[in-house]
Structures are given as structure tokens and as C-alpha cells.
Design an enzyme around this catalytic site. Structure first.
Site, PDB file in Angstrom:
ATOM      1  N   GLY A 221       0.810  -1.213   0.000  1.00  0.00           N
ATOM      2  CA  GLY A 221       0.000   0.000   0.000  1.00  0.00           C
ATOM      3  C   GLY A 221       0.849   1.272   0.000  1.00  0.00           C
TER       4      GLY A 221
ATOM      5  N   GLU B 184       2.451  -8.152  -2.172  1.00  0.00           N
ATOM      6  CA  GLU B 184       1.170  -8.724  -1.732  1.00  0.00           C
ATOM      7  C   GLU B 184       1.068 -10.221  -2.023  1.00  0.00           C
ATOM      8  OE1 GLU B 184       1.502  -5.777  -3.091  1.00  0.00           O
ATOM      9  OE2 GLU B 184       0.128  -4.337  -2.194  1.00  0.00           O
TER      10      GLU B 184
HETATM   11  N1  DAK Z   1       2.023  -3.783   8.609  1.00  0.00           N
HETATM   12  C1  DAK Z   1       2.100  -3.783   9.967  1.00  0.00           C
HETATM   13  N2  DAK Z   1       3.271  -3.704  10.618  1.00  0.00           N
HETATM   14  C2  DAK Z   1       4.399  -3.640   9.872  1.00  0.00           C
HETATM   15  C3  DAK Z   1       4.364  -3.651   8.450  1.00  0.00           C
HETATM   16  C4  DAK Z   1       3.088  -3.715   7.809  1.00  0.00           C
HETATM   17  N3  DAK Z   1       2.961  -3.678   6.480  1.00  0.00           N
HETATM   18  N4  DAK Z   1       5.652  -3.591   8.011  1.00  0.00           N
HETATM   19  C5  DAK Z   1       6.434  -3.546   9.114  1.00  0.00           C
HETATM   20  N5  DAK Z   1       5.701  -3.579  10.237  1.00  0.00           N
HETATM   21  C6  DAK Z   1       6.167  -3.544  11.635  1.00  0.00           C
HETATM   22  C7  DAK Z   1       6.776  -4.869  12.031  1.00  0.00           C
HETATM   23  O1  DAK Z   1       5.771  -5.786  12.401  1.00  0.00           O
HETATM   24  C8  DAK Z   1       7.658  -4.432  13.193  1.00  0.00           C
HETATM   25  O2  DAK Z   1       6.831  -4.243  14.325  1.00  0.00           O
HETATM   26  P1  DAK Z   1       7.243  -4.866  15.767  1.00  0.00           P
HETATM   27  O3  DAK Z   1       7.452  -6.317  15.536  1.00  0.00           O
HETATM   28  O4  DAK Z   1       8.527  -4.121  16.113  1.00  0.00           O
HETATM   29  O5  DAK Z   1       6.086  -4.522  16.644  1.00  0.00           O
HETATM   30  C9  DAK Z   1       8.150  -3.053  12.767  1.00  0.00           C
HETATM   31  O6  DAK Z   1       7.235  -2.605  11.758  1.00  0.00           O
HETATM   32  C10 DAK Z   1       9.550  -3.060  12.183  1.00  0.00           C
HETATM   33  O7  DAK Z   1       9.564  -4.017  11.132  1.00  0.00           O
HETATM   34  P2  DAK Z   1      10.709  -5.141  11.018  1.00  0.00           P
HETATM   35  O8  DAK Z   1      11.263  -5.483  12.358  1.00  0.00           O
HETATM   36  O9  DAK Z   1      10.173  -6.236  10.181  1.00  0.00           O
HETATM   37  O10 DAK Z   1      11.847  -4.317  10.240  1.00  0.00           O
HETATM   38  P3  DAK Z   1      12.959  -4.895   9.274  1.00  0.00           P
HETATM   39  O11 DAK Z   1      13.862  -3.767   8.995  1.00  0.00           O
HETATM   40  O12 DAK Z   1      13.550  -6.163   9.821  1.00  0.00           O
HETATM   41  O13 DAK Z   1      12.177  -5.297   7.938  1.00  0.00           O
HETATM   42  C11 DAK Z   1      10.601  -4.912   6.144  1.00  0.00           C
HETATM   43  C12 DAK Z   1      11.585  -4.293   7.163  1.00  0.00           C
HETATM   44  C13 DAK Z   1       9.884  -3.775   5.418  1.00  0.00           C
HETATM   45  C14 DAK Z   1      11.382  -5.736   5.099  1.00  0.00           C
HETATM   46  C15 DAK Z   1       9.609  -5.839   6.903  1.00  0.00           C
HETATM   47  O14 DAK Z   1       9.051  -5.084   7.961  1.00  0.00           O
HETATM   48  C16 DAK Z   1       8.492  -6.314   6.035  1.00  0.00           C
HETATM   49  O15 DAK Z   1       8.666  -7.246   5.220  1.00  0.00           O
HETATM   50  N6  DAK Z   1       7.315  -5.705   6.221  1.00  0.00           N
HETATM   51  C17 DAK Z   1       6.113  -6.084   5.512  1.00  0.00           C
HETATM   52  C18 DAK Z   1       6.189  -5.600   4.101  1.00  0.00           C
HETATM   53  C19 DAK Z   1       4.993  -5.994   3.326  1.00  0.00           C
HETATM   54  O16 DAK Z   1       4.734  -7.166   3.079  1.00  0.00           O
HETATM   55  N7  DAK Z   1       4.267  -4.991   2.980  1.00  0.00           N
HETATM   56  C20 DAK Z   1       3.189  -5.138   2.069  1.00  0.00           C
HETATM   57  C21 DAK Z   1       1.987  -5.342   2.847  1.00  0.00           C
HETATM   58  S1  DAK Z   1       0.737  -5.931   1.817  1.00  0.00           S
HETATM   59  C22 DAK Z   1      -6.263  -4.871   0.832  1.00  0.00           C
HETATM   60  C23 DAK Z   1      -5.791  -3.642   0.567  1.00  0.00           C
HETATM   61  C24 DAK Z   1      -4.463  -3.435   0.423  1.00  0.00           C
HETATM   62  C25 DAK Z   1      -3.590  -4.449   0.566  1.00  0.00           C
HETATM   63  C26 DAK Z   1      -4.060  -5.716   0.834  1.00  0.00           C
HETATM   64  C27 DAK Z   1      -5.384  -5.949   0.963  1.00  0.00           C
HETATM   65  N8  DAK Z   1      -7.638  -5.099   1.047  1.00  0.00           N
HETATM   66  C28 DAK Z   1      -8.514  -3.959   1.040  1.00  0.00           C
HETATM   67  C29 DAK Z   1      -8.119  -6.336   1.444  1.00  0.00           C
HETATM   68  C30 DAK Z   1      -2.220  -4.188   0.541  1.00  0.00           C
HETATM   69  C31 DAK Z   1      -1.453  -4.966   1.252  1.00  0.00           C
HETATM   70  C32 DAK Z   1      -0.130  -4.603   1.531  1.00  0.00           C
HETATM   71  O17 DAK Z   1       0.288  -3.475   1.578  1.00  0.00           O
END
Ligand code: DAK
Length: 255
Positions: free
Chosen positions: A111, A134
Site C-alpha cells: 500500500g 502482496e
Molecule cells: N504492517 C504492519 N506492521 C508492519 C508492516 C506492515 N505492512 N511492516 C512492518 N511492520 C512492523 C513490524 O511488524 C515491526 O513491528 P514490531 O514487531 O517491532 O512490533 C516493525 O514494523 C519493524 O519491522 P521489522 O522489524 O520487520 O523491520 P525490518 O527492517 O527487519 O524489515 C521490512 C523491514 C519492510 C522488510 C519488513 O518489515 C516487512 O517485510 N514488512 C512487511 C512488508 C509488506 O509485506 N508490505 C506489504 C503489505 S501488503 C487490501 C488492501 C491493500 C492491501 C491488501 C489488501 N484489502 C482492502 C483487502 C495491501 C497490502 C499490503 O500493503
């Protein structure tokens, strides 16, 4: 008391700066962030505001995606509802009457990438990292990512990134046209400010109609809108000033 998830301020250059303020969650877009953004873009800015900058707080992220913890338990109807709501809000950014620039430091994922793509331009530093991961979560983009990534970087590359979830580093993003500029971190805001100030010297109606026409294109509707808007701008006080300024060899004063 909890810190607000969205901060807004107006700079001395009359630019509205909107900051996503959840640095500990890498500025993940939760309901409060989405609604805060929606509120800003649901109304026009007063005439003296020349543009908007969107950025994330902290050093690590513009926004690391929709808040995964909030999305985890949504069913079909809720999922569709939230997706449509997000799509509409991001569309209101794309259609905004003044230019909107995303300043991307660190992660712009999911997002967050979609939010940056709804802005009219993206300026990043060397840490800027884009991606639509995603599929790794078993969902697809919900806020327009499948459409805007294709539009911005072309179908072949977009489909590769959408299906693999691979990240896109700053240099690649620049070469693909996803980033407009890469600048040193400390120059991010001044670069955006100088672009917005330059646009701020143009005719506001010409700017607004140009954004709208470009957003419609390329399409028949885009040509038709351009044609009509050309007539409208030509009979405006703005164009009288712009044309007179050219003839009188002076800078036009539109505001
Ligand atoms: N959501 C919630 N928390 C998040 C987050 C996210 N997208 N990304 C990071 N955080 C949080 C982590 O949980 C962690 O929190 P604590 O554990 O400290 O409480 C904190 O931020 C620091 O993250 P990391 O410890 O993981 O930090 P690193 O440097 O090790 O890693 C990273 C950074 C960006 C590689 C990793 O955090 C990561 O992979 N994050 C998730 C990235 C991701 O997959 N993002 C895409 C999300 S999917 C929909 C509408 C829209 C969408 C889907 C459905 N509908 C209407 C149904 C869109 C979806 C997306 O955006």
C-alpha cells in the site's frame, strides 16, 4: 495520549506537508492513516497553497504497506469495502487540483508503493525501495497497484514485479520511471519544494486542467477533455495575464 498517525503542516513556501507518523510500524497504513489521508484530499486547498508533499516519519520507510495486522482477519465483503475505500482515496490524490509529490526514504511497499504511485511525482534518496509484495501474503494489490504500476513502468516489467514481489531499488526505480529523481537525503524536501515553486508560478487553472487531462490519457476522453479545457483556459483571466506578460516581456503574475 497516542501520537496522531498523520501530521500536517504548511511550510513558509506554502506547501502542505503530510507526514505518516507511525515510525515504529514503518508507517504502515492503518485505518487512521487512510482516513487522515482521505480527509486531506477530500477538499481543495486554499488558493495560496501551491502543492502537497507526502512523506513518512523516521529513516526507514515511506510506508511499508497496508497494516498487515489490521487486514489479517478481513473477509470477502470487508476486503472489497476496504479496497474500494482505499482506491477512492488514492484516486483523489491522483486527481488533486495541485501537484502532489511523494518523498521516498526507505521502504515503499504494498500500500505504501501504491500511495506513492497515486502521487504525481516521486523523489527518493538512495535508500528508496519499492515493491508490491502482496502475492507473498496470498493477496493482490488492493489500492490500485496492478493498474498504476503497469501505467508507470510498462506491462512486462510490472507483471514481473507484481508476480514475484521482488523489491525495486532506487537506481532501478529511476531507470524504470518510477522515481523522478534521486537526491541526497538532506535535499529531498528542497528538491520537491523547488519543483512545486516552479509549478506554483504557472496558471493554477492550467495546472489543474493539465493534471486532469494527463490522468485521463491516453484515451479518447483525454483528448476530448483537453480540447474543452483548452477553450476554457483560453477565455480565462489567467490566460489573458499569461499572453499579455509574454507580449510585454515580463513574468506572468497569476496569483
Ligand atoms: N504492517 C504492519 N506492521 C508492519 C508492516 C506492515 N505492512 N511492516 C512492518 N511492520 C512492523 C513490524 O511488524 C515491526 O513491528 P514490531 O514487531 O517491532 O512490533 C516493525 O514494523 C519493524 O519491522 P521489522 O522489524 O520487520 O523491520 P525490518 O527492517 O527487519 O524489515 C521490512 C523491514 C519492510 C522488510 C519488513 O518489515 C516487512 O517485510 N514488512 C512487511 C512488508 C509488506 O509485506 N508490505 C506489504 C503489505 S501488503 C487490501 C488492501 C491493500 C492491501 C491488501 C489488501 N484489502 C482492502 C483487502 C495491501 C497490502 C499490503 O500493503
Amino acid at each position: 495520549m497516542n501520537e496522531p498517525a498523520i501530521l500536517t503542516e504548511v511550510t513558509e513556501d506554502k506547501i502542505l506537508v503530510l507526514t505518516i507518523n507511525r515510525p515504529k510500524a514503518l508507517n504502515a497504513i492503518n485505518t487512521e492513516v487512510m482516513e487522515g489521508i482521505g480527509k486531506v484530499f477530500s477538499v481543495k486547498q486554499p488558493k495560496h497553497i501551491i502543492g502537497v508533499i507526502i512523506k513518512g516519519s523516521g529513516e526507514k520507510a515511506f510506508a511499508a504497506g497496508a497494516d498487515i495486522k489490521e487486514l489479517a482477519h478481513l473477509g470477502y465483503e470487508d476486503g472489497k469495502y476496504h479496497s474500494k475505500k482505499g482506491q477512492d482515496i488514492f484516486q483523489s490524490i491522483e486527481d488533486y487540483h495541485i501537484p502532489v509529490i511523494a518523498l521516498v526514504k526507505g521502504f515503499a511497499l504494498g500500500g505504501g508503493c501504491e500511495l506513492s504511485m497515486a502521487c504525481h511525482m516521486r523523489i527518493g534518496d538512495a535508500s528508496a525501495t519499492f515493491g508490491q509484495p502482496e502475492v507473498k501474503l496470498g493477496v493482490l494489490c488492493g489500492y490500485g497497484g496492478t493498474q498504476r504500476l503497469v501505467q508507470l513502468i510498462g506491462r512486462a516489467k510490472a507483471i514481473e514485479y507484481l508476480l514475484t514481489g521482488d523489491m525495486i531499488n532506487a537506481d532501478t526505480a529511476l531507470s524504470l520511471g518510477l522515481l523522478n529523481h534521486i537526491v541526497p537525503t538532506e535535499e529531498l524536501e528542497s528538491k520537491a519544494t523547488s519543483i512545486l515553486k516552479k509549478i506554483g508560478r504557472m496558471g493554477p487553472l492550467a495546472v489543474e486542467t493539465t493534471i486532469k487531462a494527463a490522468n485521463l490519457g491516453p484515451s479518447q476522453a483525454g483528448y476530448e477533455y483537453e480540447n474543452d479545457a483548452f477553450g476554457v483556459t483560453l477565455q480565462s483571466a489567467e490566460s489573458s495575464e499569461g499572453l499579455a506578460a509574454f507580449i510585454e516581456k515580463r513574468r506572468a503574475n497569476f496569483r
